[in-house]
Motif scaffolding. Sequence first.
Motif, PDB file in Angstrom:
ATOM      1  N   GLU A  57      39.774  -7.364 -44.921  1.00  0.00           N
ATOM      2  CA  GLU A  57      40.613  -6.933 -43.802  1.00  0.00           C
ATOM      3  C   GLU A  57      40.892  -8.038 -42.792  1.00  0.00           C
ATOM      4  OE1 GLU A  57      39.815  -4.036 -40.105  1.00  0.00           O
ATOM      5  OE2 GLU A  57      39.947  -2.983 -42.026  1.00  0.00           O
ATOM      6  N   THR A 106      46.338  -3.803 -39.495  1.00  0.00           N
ATOM      7  CA  THR A 106      44.983  -3.337 -39.794  1.00  0.00           C
ATOM      8  C   THR A 106      45.012  -1.920 -40.355  1.00  0.00           C
ATOM      9  OG1 THR A 106      43.995  -4.727 -38.072  1.00  0.00           O
ATOM     10  CG2 THR A 106      42.710  -2.840 -38.823  1.00  0.00           C
ATOM     11  N   HIS A 109      46.453  -1.886 -43.857  1.00  0.00           N
ATOM     12  CA  HIS A 109      45.452  -2.410 -44.785  1.00  0.00           C
ATOM     13  C   HIS A 109      44.420  -1.332 -45.128  1.00  0.00           C
ATOM     14  CE1 HIS A 109      41.810  -4.601 -46.037  1.00  0.00           C
ATOM     15  NE2 HIS A 109      42.638  -5.498 -46.522  1.00  0.00           N
ATOM     16  N   ARG A 110      43.963  -0.607 -44.111  1.00  0.00           N
ATOM     17  CA  ARG A 110      42.968   0.450 -44.349  1.00  0.00           C
ATOM     18  C   ARG A 110      43.564   1.597 -45.161  1.00  0.00           C
ATOM     19  NH1 ARG A 110      39.803   0.656 -38.433  1.00  0.00           N
ATOM     20  NH2 ARG A 110      39.054  -1.511 -38.550  1.00  0.00           N
TER      21      ARG A 110
END
Length: 252
Positions: A57, A106, A109-110
């Motif tokens: 991440e 972020t 990405h998660r």
Amino acid sequence: MKNTILVILLLVFGTVNSQNDCKKYKEDYIPKNLKDAIEYLNCVWSESDKTEFKNTEDDAVTELHFGTGMGIRNDWELWKGKNRISRFFKSKGISHPDDMSSIILTSFHRELNDKPIDLVSQIKNYKSYWENARMEFEEKKQTQIELSKKEFDNFEINESVKIEFIINKQRKNVWAYRIQKNPDLNEEPNCYIEGTIIKKKKKTRKRGKYVLTILLTDICGNEKAIFSGKEDGLNINQEYDFSLMNFKISKN
């Protein structure tokens, strides 16, 4: 057999729905909130790009901060702060475009890695960062105020002083740039503009505003210099106010 057909139908139906959902995004589309931003990125990014982005991440988000992140900040007009997605983040207490784009990347990405987005914690971290930065700034400012007061008390009227500058000559023009009073910058002067203190002024309405009025006697061998801090630049045999909060001044 029935189960196989059902799976195929579900896959086809899901694909059609996904394609239809993606068609709603017109050119120059700006998402309305974080959920919409994630769905948009999921549509416009290729599968290979998404696969590559799914690595660690911190690495993934940091690597894209100045590329994709800059594109998000510019294309989605986060710097203007007037559209839906900007208002969404501001309602959560996030006002800096860099923070907005980082949260978007972020969260995306998660989402790709089937992890909780945890927007609350993300926001908390950015708020904590800015609060610590504000406190650090106030501490440095207070230290500078105290230093400026000591310097102010130590100077006398009619005393000769020198001010740290960087002089840059371009053809007939002489440009003067002050050495900023910030120890973190480590700037070195190539010129000391000299003068005589004519007046000392303590402006109590503006905290830490300790000012010396100085009659300039020499600008490193020049009669005048272009300086953005003064409307008519700097000229010898003229008086100017110099704040000890901003200028490095010492006794000559």
